[in-house]
Scaffold this active site. Sequence first.
Site, PDB file in Angstrom:
ATOM      1  N   SER A  64      14.827   0.944 -23.341  1.00  0.00           N
ATOM      2  CA  SER A  64      14.111   1.523 -22.134  1.00  0.00           C
ATOM      3  C   SER A  64      13.131   2.418 -22.738  1.00  0.00           C
ATOM      4  O   SER A  64      12.007   2.528 -21.939  1.00  0.00           O
ATOM      5  CB  SER A  64      14.857   2.121 -20.884  1.00  0.00           C
ATOM      6  N   LYS A  67       9.461   0.950 -22.705  1.00  0.00           N
ATOM      7  CA  LYS A  67       8.822   0.684 -21.437  1.00  0.00           C
ATOM      8  C   LYS A  67       7.404   1.556 -21.388  1.00  0.00           C
ATOM      9  O   LYS A  67       6.436   1.234 -20.941  1.00  0.00           O
ATOM     10  CB  LYS A  67       9.669   1.098 -20.330  1.00  0.00           C
ATOM     11  N   TYR A 192      10.469  -9.698 -22.693  1.00  0.00           N
ATOM     12  CA  TYR A 192      10.929  -8.451 -22.183  1.00  0.00           C
ATOM     13  C   TYR A 192      12.000  -8.105 -23.136  1.00  0.00           C
ATOM     14  O   TYR A 192      12.451  -6.873 -23.694  1.00  0.00           O
ATOM     15  CB  TYR A 192      11.542  -8.284 -20.867  1.00  0.00           C
ATOM     16  N   TYR A 244      16.264   8.392 -16.389  1.00  0.00           N
ATOM     17  CA  TYR A 244      17.069   7.749 -15.278  1.00  0.00           C
ATOM     18  C   TYR A 244      17.401   8.706 -14.178  1.00  0.00           C
ATOM     19  O   TYR A 244      16.315   9.395 -13.855  1.00  0.00           O
ATOM     20  CB  TYR A 244      18.523   7.309 -15.934  1.00  0.00           C
ATOM     21  N   VAL A 262      19.133   2.555 -23.190  1.00  0.00           N
ATOM     22  CA  VAL A 262      20.546   2.461 -23.046  1.00  0.00           C
ATOM     23  C   VAL A 262      21.282   2.360 -24.448  1.00  0.00           C
ATOM     24  O   VAL A 262      22.561   2.336 -24.669  1.00  0.00           O
ATOM     25  CB  VAL A 262      21.256   1.433 -22.255  1.00  0.00           C
TER      26      VAL A 262
HETATM   27  N1  GLU Z   1      17.229  -3.947 -22.066  1.00  0.00           N
HETATM   28  C1  GLU Z   1      17.801  -3.081 -21.136  1.00  0.00           C
HETATM   29  C2  GLU Z   1      17.575  -3.637 -19.522  1.00  0.00           C
HETATM   30  O1  GLU Z   1      16.867  -4.337 -19.155  1.00  0.00           O
HETATM   31  C3  GLU Z   1      17.022  -1.796 -20.874  1.00  0.00           C
HETATM   32  C4  GLU Z   1      17.817  -0.816 -20.094  1.00  0.00           C
HETATM   33  C5  GLU Z   1      17.627   0.605 -20.353  1.00  0.00           C
HETATM   34  O2  GLU Z   1      17.612   0.970 -21.706  1.00  0.00           O
HETATM   35  O3  GLU Z   1      17.580   1.407 -19.822  1.00  0.00           O
HETATM   36  O4  GLU Z   1      18.767  -3.541 -19.052  1.00  0.00           O
END
Ligand code: GLU
Length: 308
Positions: A64, A67, A192, A244, A262
């Site tokens: 994430s 992002k 993604y 989060y 994560v």
């Molecule tokens: N690739 C993970 C997903 O889309 C990233 C989630 C994360 O790191 O919060 O579930």
Amino acid sequence: MYIDNQLLANMVDEARPISSEGRLVDYIPALKKENKDNLAVSVCFLNGEFFYAGDYLEKFTLQSISKVITLALVLMDNGEEEVFSKVGMEPTGDPFNSIVKLETNRVSKPLNPMINAGALAVTDMIKGATNEEKWERLLAFVNVLTGEEEVTYNKEVADSEFNTAFLNRSLGYFMKQHGIIKGDVEHLIYLYTKQCALEMNCQDLAKIGAVFANDGMDPVTGRQLITRDVARICKTFMVTCGMYNSSGEFAIKVGIPAKSGVSGGIMGSVPRKCGIGIFGPSLDETGNSIAGLRLLELMGNEYKWSIF
Ligand code: GLU
């Protein structure tokens, strides 16, 4: 403020034991192999000086954290108006992969770009005629940010997530139905998952954090890589939704813009001071690196980093 590698190593030693209370991410099969007790950090100051402790050159995938980077690129390419017509600016109290608000909100748009739905909508806006062109564009941007030509992605992790990304596919198809996603959903999930599998070490991540901390300017070369406004927007999202469902608690306890993934990575950005890259794959209940959080608390208190 005094910082050196020995002091950082002491803090890493103090934070590491709590790793045993967390667990590795379990829904991306390839990530289950990490060493739970790992903890490493690198700090990049705005004069270009780096400090580090632990195995800071070990690579990990951004998940994430990517992002924030994609958001910066897409905001610069498309402008705020277009981006925020597809994705909101509000934090959510729901888990990062939740679908519930997409249906209950009257205009079915994801609440913010840091949850998966919002991030998918943002990745869909990367410019390029083909998926390959979009990927090359994102990768070139990441390489400019790190200053390292060879940053790439971990194919095993990307494939592993692509083959099991049923929830993200649901989010994608839901948003396609509601006109938020324009492109092909399978292509989007492919792009993604590659984006999430972007792989680098703590030092590279600290460097990117430092670019954000420096209002978008590369602290090493002096080049403006991200506009001031876009860097400000990204840091604001990091504060309101970067950690989060513990973003509020993190703001109180540490108080710096930060984004976690994560994989156990965390990118921190202390405005006008430094960027931080952390890797500690043992996660707490909300999905944050448990020892990484402890380490950031120790560092933040020691160096008075809170922006509040
Ligand atoms: N690739 C993970 C997903 O889309 C990233 C989630 C994360 O790191 O919060 O579930």
